[in-house]
Design a protein around this motif. Sequence first.
Motif, mmCIF file in Angstrom:
data_model
loop_
_atom_site.group_PDB
_atom_site.id
_atom_site.type_symbol
_atom_site.label_atom_id
_atom_site.label_comp_id
_atom_site.label_asym_id
_atom_site.label_seq_id
_atom_site.Cartn_x
_atom_site.Cartn_y
_atom_site.Cartn_z
ATOM 1 N N ARG A 149 16.044 4.449 -31.348
ATOM 2 C CA ARG A 149 16.697 5.384 -32.275
ATOM 3 C C ARG A 149 16.112 6.784 -32.147
ATOM 4 O O ARG A 149 16.832 7.781 -32.172
ATOM 5 N N ALA A 150 14.794 6.846 -31.992
ATOM 6 C CA ALA A 150 14.139 8.145 -31.896
ATOM 7 C C ALA A 150 14.437 8.844 -30.577
ATOM 8 O O ALA A 150 14.748 10.042 -30.549
ATOM 9 N N ILE A 151 14.367 8.098 -29.470
ATOM 10 C CA ILE A 151 14.608 8.718 -28.167
ATOM 11 C C ILE A 151 16.063 9.151 -28.031
ATOM 12 O O ILE A 151 16.381 10.104 -27.311
ATOM 13 N N GLY A 153 17.781 10.500 -30.442
ATOM 14 C CA GLY A 153 17.858 11.808 -31.076
ATOM 15 C C GLY A 153 17.390 12.910 -30.152
ATOM 16 O O GLY A 153 18.009 13.975 -30.055
ATOM 17 N N VAL A 154 16.295 12.646 -29.428
ATOM 18 C CA VAL A 154 15.768 13.640 -28.480
ATOM 19 C C VAL A 154 16.780 13.911 -27.373
ATOM 20 O O VAL A 154 17.130 15.063 -27.086
ATOM 21 N N SER A 155 17.268 12.839 -26.739
ATOM 22 C CA SER A 155 18.176 13.001 -25.603
ATOM 23 C C SER A 155 19.517 13.589 -26.017
ATOM 24 O O SER A 155 20.088 14.420 -25.299
ATOM 25 N N ALA A 156 20.030 13.176 -27.187
ATOM 26 C CA ALA A 156 21.327 13.683 -27.636
ATOM 27 C C ALA A 156 21.264 15.182 -27.911
ATOM 28 O O ALA A 156 22.170 15.936 -27.538
ATOM 29 N N PHE A 157 20.188 15.630 -28.549
ATOM 30 C CA PHE A 157 20.073 17.060 -28.839
ATOM 31 C C PHE A 157 19.857 17.869 -27.560
ATOM 32 O O PHE A 157 20.400 18.962 -27.412
ATOM 33 N N THR A 321 20.315 24.971 -30.568
ATOM 34 C CA THR A 321 20.104 23.938 -31.583
ATOM 35 C C THR A 321 19.177 22.849 -31.068
ATOM 36 O O THR A 321 18.250 22.419 -31.757
ATOM 37 N N SER A 322 19.445 22.386 -29.850
ATOM 38 C CA SER A 322 18.631 21.309 -29.289
ATOM 39 C C SER A 322 17.183 21.743 -29.110
ATOM 40 O O SER A 322 16.261 20.973 -29.362
ATOM 41 N N LEU A 323 16.973 22.993 -28.688
ATOM 42 C CA LEU A 323 15.607 23.483 -28.506
ATOM 43 C C LEU A 323 14.895 23.638 -29.850
ATOM 44 O O LEU A 323 13.701 23.347 -29.966
ATOM 45 N N ALA A 324 15.638 24.086 -30.866
ATOM 46 C CA ALA A 324 15.033 24.250 -32.188
ATOM 47 C C ALA A 324 14.652 22.907 -32.797
ATOM 48 O O ALA A 324 13.629 22.792 -33.490
ATOM 49 N N MET A 325 15.469 21.874 -32.540
ATOM 50 C CA MET A 325 15.210 20.552 -33.109
ATOM 51 C C MET A 325 14.283 19.705 -32.238
ATOM 52 O O MET A 325 13.868 18.627 -32.651
ATOM 53 N N MET A 326 13.977 20.189 -31.034
ATOM 54 C CA MET A 326 13.164 19.392 -30.115
ATOM 55 C C MET A 326 11.790 19.031 -30.689
ATOM 56 O O MET A 326 11.346 17.881 -30.552
ATOM 57 N N PRO A 327 11.058 19.962 -31.321
ATOM 58 C CA PRO A 327 9.755 19.565 -31.879
ATOM 59 C C PRO A 327 9.864 18.406 -32.859
ATOM 60 O O PRO A 327 9.043 17.482 -32.843
ATOM 61 N N PHE A 328 10.909 18.437 -33.712
ATOM 62 C CA PHE A 328 11.102 17.370 -34.689
ATOM 63 C C PHE A 328 11.460 16.060 -34.009
ATOM 64 O O PHE A 328 10.825 15.014 -34.237
ATOM 65 N N ASN A 329 12.484 16.082 -33.149
ATOM 66 C CA ASN A 329 12.958 14.842 -32.534
ATOM 67 C C ASN A 329 11.921 14.229 -31.601
ATOM 68 O O ASN A 329 11.747 13.001 -31.552
#
Length: 540
Positions: A149-151, A153-157, A321-329
């Motif tokens: 589930r976590a990976i 989120g990373v890959s999708a973003f 968006t993906s770069l901004a959310m990357m630290p979280f995901n």
Amino acid sequence: MTETSAEQTTTRTSWAPMVGLFLAQVLMSFNVAALPVSLGGMVQDFGVPPTTVSSAIVTYGLAVAALVMLGAKLGQRVGWVLIFRVVVAVFAVSALTMVLAPSVGWAIAAQALAGASAAIIVPSLVALIAENYHGSQQATAVGSLGSARAISGVSAFLIGGALGTFIGWRPVFLIVLALAVLVFLLSFRLRGDGPDRSVKIDVVAAILIGAAIVLLTLGFNNLNAWGVLLARPDAPFDILGLSPAPVFILLGLILGQAFFFWTRRRTRAGKVPLVSLSVLGSPRERAAVYAMFVVVALEAALNFTVPLYIQIVQGRTPLDTSLAMMPFNLTVFIVATLIVRFYSRFAPRTIGVFSFMLTTVALVWLAFVVTNNWETLPTILGLIVFGIGQGALVTLVFNVLVTAAPKKLAGDVGSVRGTTQNLASAVGTALAGALLVTILGLNVGQAVVDHKELPPSLVAQVDLDNVNFLSNDDLRTALERTDATPAQVDAAVAVNEEARLSALKLGLLILAGVSAIAIIPASRLPKYRPGEIPEPDNVR
């Protein structure tokens, strides 16, 4: 079977079947994570507000939550392997529909179809793991679902952001289609018990819980559009002037209680219920469900809020968006994978309380430091701290439920997990949208009164006091169609900027309050470590 023979069986079991189950979790999670990062492209493509596009996210969660308990019983009656293959194929059809969707209505319908499929995939994952793996291998397999589930989120973003920026949002769902086809092919490596025709489906309970979840989700999702209390013009109907949204929520709660009453009555009569409430038999298991609901709702709210601001408000690309959310995901993925190493050293209660303290502190911090630039170090730090707490909680609460229930109730645990997570995701997304738009409207309304440069005639022309989220460029375009002077245009843009940022900060602060309240159920999680004797009320 003795412990020795069980261990021997475990060592002989191949991990090949687990690859398909792992990718099935990736399939569902990638689909959900791809929706927020596609927000901007879908808004532009379909020409609708972002809150309308968010209905696709809500619809998916609604369908899963409403049907997952029914899906668990269908899996037992038809056979887990067979029904797993069928619904994965249906998921592929939904992905193809997303790729070809001519309007937002088709996208919403596609997510309803995907949600109905996931309603069976979710409990089937737990049931098929229980049938294919045993002992420590089973625990590892269950834990891998959290990592999947976590990976996702990373890959999708990351992938979705890149594709959405350079090609478009539709190719993202070609990946979902490819995943579904791959999972279908790998499903032929699975083994499972055949159909059990003796399983009876409690139709009354299925209707009660399904209707309850639909009403709850529709009520929460339309609080802003239909009115929090009094009906607005967009409401489909009113009840003596009252908005249908709170009425739906109230009816949903009543039907939910009716479901529990009916299920307990059926169990006392010796009949098979839709879901065994024994999986929620102790305060610790109920605390795990409450904690799961809150943590998933918080994650859904953040995953909706950040893309909303970056793509819609700031007018930036999905890749941004993906770069901004990357630290979280990325943090969620790493922590969800590594947290199992701490289970032998710390009790679930300790990990749960500490994790909710982290998410609370992170949200308060973000409320004070967030600006229109998401790449600042303080903002990144806040997202990382929130991700640490989030990643630990997602894996922890699921493991508490799985380890507390006997193997024969694996499907019921899966259905409880699916109902909780997807209802929480739908409610979290819906409330985030309603909360932010409501705060924005209040902020703009007050700012319009305070700014003398904005006469009532101009406010009426652009409907500033009935706003949704829009970028400065979109606002300037709207003002060009009015008789506004350059000074009035600048004043209106300033009002829009201040109101949006204030809405974001206050929204994060409210989410921090919800996270702080969740420390209460987290304090009721088990306080024993693996190998220790559990508390008396946790013994079956």
